[in-house]
Design an enzyme around this catalytic site. Structure first.
Site, short mmCIF file in Angstrom:
data_model
loop_
_atom_site.label_atom_id
_atom_site.label_comp_id
_atom_site.label_asym_id
_atom_site.label_seq_id
_atom_site.Cartn_x
_atom_site.Cartn_y
_atom_site.Cartn_z
N ALA A 52 42.06 -34.93 106.65
CA ALA A 52 40.78 -35.18 105.98
C ALA A 52 40.30 -34.01 105.11
O ALA A 52 39.17 -34.04 104.62
CB ALA A 52 39.71 -35.53 107.01
N ASP B 69 45.36 -31.04 119.57
CA ASP B 69 45.67 -31.78 118.35
C ASP B 69 47.15 -32.15 118.34
O ASP B 69 48.02 -31.28 118.52
CB ASP B 69 45.33 -30.88 117.15
CG ASP B 69 45.36 -31.60 115.83
OD1 ASP B 69 45.21 -32.84 115.82
OD2 ASP B 69 45.52 -30.92 114.79
N HIS B 70 47.47 -33.42 118.15
CA HIS B 70 48.87 -33.89 118.06
C HIS B 70 49.73 -33.50 119.25
O HIS B 70 50.83 -32.94 119.07
CB HIS B 70 49.53 -33.41 116.76
CG HIS B 70 48.94 -34.01 115.52
ND1 HIS B 70 49.20 -35.30 115.12
CD2 HIS B 70 48.06 -33.51 114.62
CE1 HIS B 70 48.52 -35.56 114.02
NE2 HIS B 70 47.81 -34.49 113.70
N GLU C 176 47.19 -42.40 118.07
CA GLU C 176 47.31 -42.72 116.64
C GLU C 176 48.17 -43.96 116.43
O GLU C 176 49.13 -44.19 117.16
CB GLU C 176 47.96 -41.52 115.93
CG GLU C 176 48.11 -41.69 114.43
CD GLU C 176 48.47 -40.37 113.75
OE1 GLU C 176 47.75 -39.38 113.94
OE2 GLU C 176 49.49 -40.35 113.05
#
Ligand code: G3H
Ligand code: 13P
Ligand code: ZN
Length: 307
Positions: A212, A82-83, A134
């Protein structure tokens, strides 16, 4: 079974549902996620941030997930970075056994983001691994924001089309007004669904919603009841999550809800039983509360019974 990220998301894209991507930092979180996926009969993304990897050690993160995959062999699981902030970070994850990586170069100008993403895609695809990137900045949009300001922050659909085509990225996270954490909106929740639909039409790839978490009322109430303080928190309403899935979102990143649900239980017991020091007594209710939130989320996103 550990599978490549594209396998899960291409199916979700074709059939029109969302798959939860749940963050973990330890055994308790990963266990709660798998228990929920088993109960809901749902595919999952389990994801670790660079901070989480530093905390667990990359070898521990991968081996915990592989052990869980042996325990629940019928569940399709993607292990995702993630990221990821650099090519090196993504490469280390691929070498360690991650089956999906995110290169987050969204804070760089478009061309730099594209070049960096393309480099990661080349490396990851040689190993079969899927890549997420992204576009735009993750932040809430206020009611009084001007069209120009909105365009400066959120994804530009035309740019998204070019980005996907040229970078060959497998899935894309378009900024449409969400942000990380427990305080997403000052006034009424607001997301740019029109922009989302346009991005989907132009790219057709699986799309990812960051930030989210929904912070359902019962989760906030449980945290408040435990003596915590997130009274003014605001998440993405369930109806928005469903509209986002209809608009083309297939990966739904969720961390804050899990943290809040877990810690509420820990704090409740800490308040109630001042002499307690058995870690298991704190963590077992935390895991249970987390699993409940995840099972409910899978129903909302439509991934239940999609195995
Ligand atoms: O998007 C970020 C995730 O919630 C992970 O956060 O960097 O604190 O592990 P972290
Ligand atoms: P939340 O903070 O809304 O849970 O978002 C998590 C996320 O986007 C991880 O990448
Ligand atoms: Zn995120």
């Amino acid at each position: 079974m550990l599978v490549y990220g594209q396998e899960i998301l291409n199916k979700a894209n074709k059939e029109g549902y969302g798959v939860g991507a749940f963050n973990f930092v330890n055994f308790e979180m990963i266990n709660a996620i798998f228990v929920a996926a088993n109960e809901a009969n749902s595919p999952i993304f389990v994801q670790a941030s660079e901070g989480a990897i530093k905390y667990m050690g990359i070898d521990m993160a991968v081996s915990m997930v592989k052990t869980m995959c042996k325990r629940y062999p019928h569940i399709p699981v993607a292990l995702h970075l993630d990221h990821g902030t650099s090519f090196d970070s993504c490469k280390k994850a691929v070498e360690a056994g991650f089956t999906s990586v995110m290169i987050d170069a969204s804070h760089h100008p478009f061309d730099e983001n594209l070049t960096e993403t393309y480099k990661v895609v080349q490396m990851a695809h040689e190993n079969g691994v899927g890549v997420e990137a992204e576009l735009g900045r993750l932040m809430g949009i206020e009611d009084n924001i001007s069209v120009d300001e909105k365009d400066a922050v959120l994804v530009n659909p035309k740019e998204a089309e070019r980005f996907v085509k040229e970078s060959k990225v497998d899935y894309l996270a378009p900024a449409i007004g969400t942000s990380h954490g427990a305080f997403k909106f000052k006034g009424e929740p607001k997301l740019d669904f029109e922009r989302l639909k346009l991005v989907k039409e132009l790219t057709k790839v699986p799309l990812v919603l960051h930030g989210a978490s929904a912070i359902p009322d019962y989760v906030r109430a449980s945290f408040q009841e435990s003596g915590g303080d997130i009274g003014s928190s605001k998440g993405v309403p369930f109806s928005f999550l469903q509209e986002a899935v209809k608009g083309g979102i297939n990966k739904v990143n969720t961390d804050t809800d899990l943290r809040i649900a877990f810690i509420a239980e820990v704090r409740k017991l800490a308040n109630k039983d001042k002499g307690q020091f058995d870690l298991r007594k704190f963590f077992a209710p935390g895991m249970e509360a987390m699993s409940k939130v995840i099972v409910e989320r899978m129903k909302i996103l439509g991934s239940s019974n999609k195995i």
